[in-house]
Write an enzyme that holds these catalytic residues in place. Structure first.
Site, mmCIF file in Angstrom:
data_model
loop_
_atom_site.group_PDB
_atom_site.id
_atom_site.type_symbol
_atom_site.label_atom_id
_atom_site.label_comp_id
_atom_site.label_asym_id
_atom_site.label_seq_id
_atom_site.Cartn_x
_atom_site.Cartn_y
_atom_site.Cartn_z
ATOM 1 N N LYS A 22 1.001 -1.360 0.077
ATOM 2 C CA LYS A 22 -0.064 0.208 0.034
ATOM 3 C C LYS A 22 0.863 1.173 -0.022
ATOM 4 O O LYS A 22 0.764 2.176 -0.847
ATOM 5 C CB LYS A 22 -0.857 0.094 1.082
ATOM 6 N N ASN A 23 1.789 1.358 0.693
ATOM 7 C CA ASN A 23 2.458 2.831 1.355
ATOM 8 C C ASN A 23 3.473 2.772 -0.043
ATOM 9 O O ASN A 23 3.974 3.986 -0.334
ATOM 10 C CB ASN A 23 3.152 2.828 2.594
ATOM 11 N N ARG A 93 -4.108 10.103 3.619
ATOM 12 C CA ARG A 93 -2.744 10.874 3.977
ATOM 13 C C ARG A 93 -1.757 11.019 2.639
ATOM 14 O O ARG A 93 -1.080 12.121 2.411
ATOM 15 C CB ARG A 93 -1.972 9.952 4.876
ATOM 16 N N CYS A 117 -5.049 8.399 9.008
ATOM 17 C CA CYS A 117 -5.217 7.886 10.292
ATOM 18 C C CYS A 117 -4.807 9.175 11.405
ATOM 19 O O CYS A 117 -3.931 9.780 11.039
ATOM 20 C CB CYS A 117 -4.387 6.723 10.471
ATOM 21 N N ARG A 122 0.301 15.507 12.599
ATOM 22 C CA ARG A 122 0.764 14.994 11.646
ATOM 23 C C ARG A 122 1.471 16.054 10.472
ATOM 24 O O ARG A 122 0.602 16.280 9.639
ATOM 25 C CB ARG A 122 0.079 13.972 11.011
ATOM 26 N N ILE A 124 3.416 18.620 8.060
ATOM 27 C CA ILE A 124 3.979 18.390 6.876
ATOM 28 C C ILE A 124 5.204 19.538 6.503
ATOM 29 O O ILE A 124 5.464 19.785 5.464
ATOM 30 C CB ILE A 124 2.974 18.088 5.577
ATOM 31 N N ASP A 125 5.850 19.777 7.762
ATOM 32 C CA ASP A 125 6.779 20.998 7.547
ATOM 33 C C ASP A 125 7.979 20.469 6.731
ATOM 34 O O ASP A 125 8.736 21.283 6.230
ATOM 35 C CB ASP A 125 7.003 21.662 8.798
ATOM 36 N N GLN A 126 8.394 19.286 6.804
ATOM 37 C CA GLN A 126 9.755 18.705 6.304
ATOM 38 C C GLN A 126 9.307 18.697 4.664
ATOM 39 O O GLN A 126 10.279 19.046 4.063
ATOM 40 C CB GLN A 126 10.053 17.446 6.934
ATOM 41 N N ASP A 305 3.732 0.700 12.189
ATOM 42 C CA ASP A 305 2.590 0.289 11.789
ATOM 43 C C ASP A 305 2.176 -0.989 12.095
ATOM 44 O O ASP A 305 1.162 -1.804 12.081
ATOM 45 C CB ASP A 305 2.445 0.379 10.155
ATOM 46 N N ARG A 397 -8.892 0.253 3.897
ATOM 47 C CA ARG A 397 -8.044 1.255 2.990
ATOM 48 C C ARG A 397 -6.538 0.442 2.848
ATOM 49 O O ARG A 397 -6.074 0.643 1.855
ATOM 50 C CB ARG A 397 -7.775 2.373 4.050
HETATM 51 N N1 EPU Z 1 6.937 14.597 10.588
HETATM 52 C C1 EPU Z 1 7.250 15.898 10.861
HETATM 53 N N2 EPU Z 1 7.255 16.794 10.137
HETATM 54 C C2 EPU Z 1 6.943 16.375 8.529
HETATM 55 C C3 EPU Z 1 6.838 14.980 8.292
HETATM 56 C C4 EPU Z 1 6.532 14.184 9.432
HETATM 57 O O1 EPU Z 1 7.215 16.139 12.138
HETATM 58 O O2 EPU Z 1 6.744 17.007 7.954
HETATM 59 C C5 EPU Z 1 7.115 13.615 11.819
HETATM 60 C C6 EPU Z 1 5.747 12.852 12.226
HETATM 61 O O3 EPU Z 1 4.841 13.644 13.004
HETATM 62 C C7 EPU Z 1 6.064 11.693 12.616
HETATM 63 C C8 EPU Z 1 7.322 11.228 11.973
HETATM 64 O O4 EPU Z 1 7.716 12.618 11.459
HETATM 65 O O5 EPU Z 1 6.287 11.945 14.195
HETATM 66 C C9 EPU Z 1 7.467 10.068 10.755
HETATM 67 O O6 EPU Z 1 6.312 10.570 9.915
HETATM 68 P P1 EPU Z 1 6.524 10.012 8.431
HETATM 69 O O7 EPU Z 1 6.453 11.420 7.516
HETATM 70 O O8 EPU Z 1 7.578 9.380 8.314
HETATM 71 O O9 EPU Z 1 5.064 9.524 8.105
HETATM 72 P P2 EPU Z 1 4.052 9.676 7.130
HETATM 73 O O10 EPU Z 1 4.779 9.517 5.688
HETATM 74 O O11 EPU Z 1 3.020 10.645 7.157
HETATM 75 C C10 EPU Z 1 4.423 7.019 6.325
HETATM 76 C C11 EPU Z 1 3.214 6.004 6.383
HETATM 77 C C12 EPU Z 1 2.395 5.637 7.703
HETATM 78 C C13 EPU Z 1 3.618 5.230 8.488
HETATM 79 C C14 EPU Z 1 4.831 6.407 8.626
HETATM 80 C C15 EPU Z 1 5.995 6.045 9.577
HETATM 81 C C16 EPU Z 1 2.446 6.112 4.016
HETATM 82 C C17 EPU Z 1 1.217 6.653 3.176
HETATM 83 N N3 EPU Z 1 2.110 6.436 5.366
HETATM 84 O O12 EPU Z 1 3.339 8.172 6.886
HETATM 85 O O13 EPU Z 1 1.884 4.344 7.455
HETATM 86 O O14 EPU Z 1 3.188 5.327 9.934
HETATM 87 O O15 EPU Z 1 5.223 6.700 7.334
HETATM 88 O O16 EPU Z 1 6.700 4.798 9.078
HETATM 89 O O17 EPU Z 1 3.212 5.822 3.443
HETATM 90 C C18 EPU Z 1 -0.111 3.125 7.731
HETATM 91 O O18 EPU Z 1 0.171 2.499 6.529
HETATM 92 O O19 EPU Z 1 -0.919 2.508 8.720
HETATM 93 C C19 EPU Z 1 0.613 4.167 8.232
HETATM 94 C C20 EPU Z 1 0.038 5.401 8.935
#
Ligand code: EPU
Length: 418
Positions: A22-23, A93, A117, A122, A124-126, A305, A397
Site C-alpha cells: 500500500k505505502n 494521507r 489515520c 501529523r 508536513i513542515d519537512q 505500523d 483502506r
Molecule cells: N513529521 C514531521 N514533519 C513532517 C513529516 C513528518 O514532524 O513534515 C514527523 C511525524 O509527525 C512523525 C514522524 O515525522 O512523528 C514520521 O512521519 P512520516 O512522515 O514518516 O509519516 P508519513 O509519511 O505521514 C508514512 C506511512 C505511515 C507510517 C509512517 C511511519 C504512508 C502513506 N504512510 O506516513 O503508514 O506510519 O510513514 O513509518 O506511507 C499506515 O500504513 O497505517 C501508516 C500510517
C-alpha cells in the site's frame, strides 16, 4: 452497518499470499504523473486507498485502464490541471504526494492538507521545507496548499526528522528539476526504495535510496514502461502476528524476508520459530511464548505500523511487556477497544505496559484506524467467543481480501451488512 464477525480460538494453518505494498503504491500512483507516456503497473492491491487515488489522478487528466485485478495501464501524456479534488484529498494521507508530483510535472500544485489515520499531530513542515529548498514558493490559502515551482531546481535538503512522506515527496519534486538535489537524513523504508526504483526504471537518475543520503540528478523527461510494486511489508507482518497470536503455523508467500528482519528478530526472542526462504517466511508458534519489550523506530527498526498488532500478540503472552512508540505521539487510542476484550494495558504518553496472559474474550469493538483495525482482527482471532468489529472502512483502506485470506487459513470470519 458492515461488521466483521470473528469466532476466535482457531490456530491459523496453511499458506497466504501477500499483496502489493500500500505505502509504495500510493506514492507510485502519484509518481506516474511525472511520466510523459504510458506506464503499466503490476501488483497493485485492491484496496480503497488505491481506488480513491486512481479517481484523483483521473480528475487531473490521467487515463487509467485496469488490465486485470492487479495491473493498471496509466497514461499521463495529457494532464489537464494542477488542482487536486478537495474532498477526495482529505480521505487519505498519501494525497500529499500529489504536491511533489504536480510540482515536478506542471510546475504548480494546489492540494488540500492530507487526511488519513489520526495519531496526534501529523505536520508536513519537512515536505514544505524540502520544496522551498528546491526553489518553490509554498503558501496555504483558504485551507489549500499552493506550491509554485516556476523556479524549481535541484537543491540541498537536510530533513530535521526522518520522514517517509517528506523523503518521497522531495524525490518526486526533484526528479525532473534541473540540477542536482542532495537529501540528507532521508527515510530508508522499503517503499522509499521502491518509488526510487520505479522512477529510475522510467528514466530518472536517483541514487542512494535505502541509505540516509539520496542524490537526484534532474532529467528532462520520464518515459513509459512496466513496473511491479514490492510486496507489502506491513500486510506480511500482520499475518505473522495473526499466526503467532493464534499459536498457528503459516507459510507467508510473496514477501521480502529482509524487510521483516526487525519482526523476525523479535519473534525469535519470543520463542516463535521463523523460517526464511527466498520470498517466503514460515511462522510456527507451538511453544509457550516469552514476553518482550519493543520500541518502534524508522526502518530498519521495528515498524510503527506493526505496533498495534504487536500489542495484541503481547496481550496473549504471560508477563508484563513494555512497548514504546518511537514515531507517533498518539498511537494508542485503540487500546481502549482491546480493554473491552479483557486486555490490561496502561498507557502513559508513548509507553504502553501490557499485562499479558489473560484469556481474551470476544466483544463488540471498532477499528479506530487502519492498523488498529488489524490489531482488533488479531485479538479477535485469539479470543474465546465472538467478536464484532465495526468501522471497517479503515481496514478496507489497506488490507486486500482479508476475510478470504484469513478464512483460507482456517479462521471463522465473515463480513455482514446489517
Ligand atoms: N513529521 C514531521 N514533519 C513532517 C513529516 C513528518 O514532524 O513534515 C514527523 C511525524 O509527525 C512523525 C514522524 O515525522 O512523528 C514520521 O512521519 P512520516 O512522515 O514518516 O509519516 P508519513 O509519511 O505521514 C508514512 C506511512 C505511515 C507510517 C509512517 C511511519 C504512508 C502513506 N504512510 O506516513 O503508514 O506510519 O510513514 O513509518 O506511507 C499506515 O500504513 O497505517 C501508516 C500510517
Amino acid at each position: 452497518m458492515e461488521k466483521l464477525i470473528i469466532k476466535g480460538g482457531q490456530p491459523l494453518h496453511g499458506e497466504v499470499c501477500i499483496s502489493g505494498a500500500k505505502n509504495a503504491v500510493v506514492a507510485i500512483l502519484c509518481a506516474v504523473l511525472l511520466v510523459d507516456g504510458e506506464v503499466t503497473i503490476e501488483n497493485i492491491p485492491d484496496i480503497s486507498d488505491v481506488r480513491v487515488l486512481i479517481d484523483m489522478i483521473e480528475t487531473l487528466g490521467a487515463k487509467v485502464t485496469r488490465l486485470d485485478i492487479s495491473t493498471y495501464k496509466i497514461d499521463c501524456s495529457n494532464l489537464s490541471t494542477y488542482v487536486a479534488d478537495v474532498e477526495k484529498s482529505k480521505k487519505m494521507r498519501a494525497s500529499y504526494y500529489l504536491i511533489g508530483a504536480l510540482l515536478g510535472r506542471m510546475g504548480r500544485a494546489h492540494v488540500p492538507p492530507p487526511g488519513g489515520c489520526n495519531f496526534g499531530t501529523r505536520p508536513i513542515d519537512q515536505h514544505i521545507k524540502g520544496f522551498e529548498s528546491l526553489g518553490c514558493k509554498v503558501d496555504i490559502r483558504n485551507g489549500i496548499i499552493e506550491a509554485d515551482g516556476a523556479e524549481l531546481r535541484g537543491g540541498q535538503v537536510y530533513l530535521d526528522v526522518v520522514s517517509v512522506g517528506a523523503t518521497i515527496n522531495i524525490m518526486l519534486a526533484a526528479a525532473l528539476a534541473p540540477g542536482n538535489t542532495v537529501m540528507e537524513n532521508a527515510a530508508k523504508e522499503p517503499h522509499v526504495v521502491d518509488v526510487a526504483n520505479f522512477l529510475n526504471s522510467m528514466g530518472a537518475n536517483i541514487r542512494g535510496a535505502g541509505t540516509d543520503v539520496i542524490k537526484i540528478k534532474g532529467v528532462e523527461k520520464l518515459h513509459g514502461g512496466t513496473y511491479a510494486v514490492i510486496p507489502d511489508q506491513i500486510e506480511a507482518g500482520t499475518y505473522m502476528f495473526a499466526t503467532a497470536a493464534t499459536r498457528g503455523d503459516v507459510l507467508i508467500k510473496n514477501v521480502i524476508p529482509k524487510h521483516m528482519e526487525a519482526v523476525s528478530a523479535k519473534f525469535v526472542e519470543m520463542g516463535i520459530e521463523v523460517w526464511e526462504g527466498d520470498d517466503e517466511i514460515r511462522v510456527v508458534a507451538n511453544k509457550p511464548l516469552n514476553k518482550v519489550n519493543v520500541k518502534t523506530l524508522p526502518y530498519p527498526g521495528f515498524p510503527t505500523d506493526l505496533q498495534p498488532p504487536m500489542v495484541a500478540l503481547l496481550a496473549t503472552v504471560d508477563g508484563t511487556s513494555i512497548v514504546t512508540e518511537g514515531v507517533w505521539d498518539n498511537r494508542y487510542q485503540y487500546t481502549a477497544e482491546l480493554d473491552k476484550m479483557g486486555c490490561r494495558i496502561t498507557v502513559d504518553g508513548r509507553v504502553a505496559v501490557i499485562e499479558g496472559g489473560r484469556q481474551l474474550q470476544g466483544a463488540q469493538v471498532k477499528a479506530t484506524d487502519l492498523r488498529a483495525g488489524a490489531c482488533m482482527v488479531i485479538a479477535a482471532l485469539a479470543a474465546t467467543g465472538v467478536t464484532e468489529i465495526t468501522e471497517l472502512r479503515h481496514i478496507d483502506r489497506g488490507y486486500e481480501r482479508i476475510v478470504e485470506k484469513l478464512s483460507a487459513l482456517g479462521a471463522d470470519i465473515k463480513r455482514i451488512d446489517e
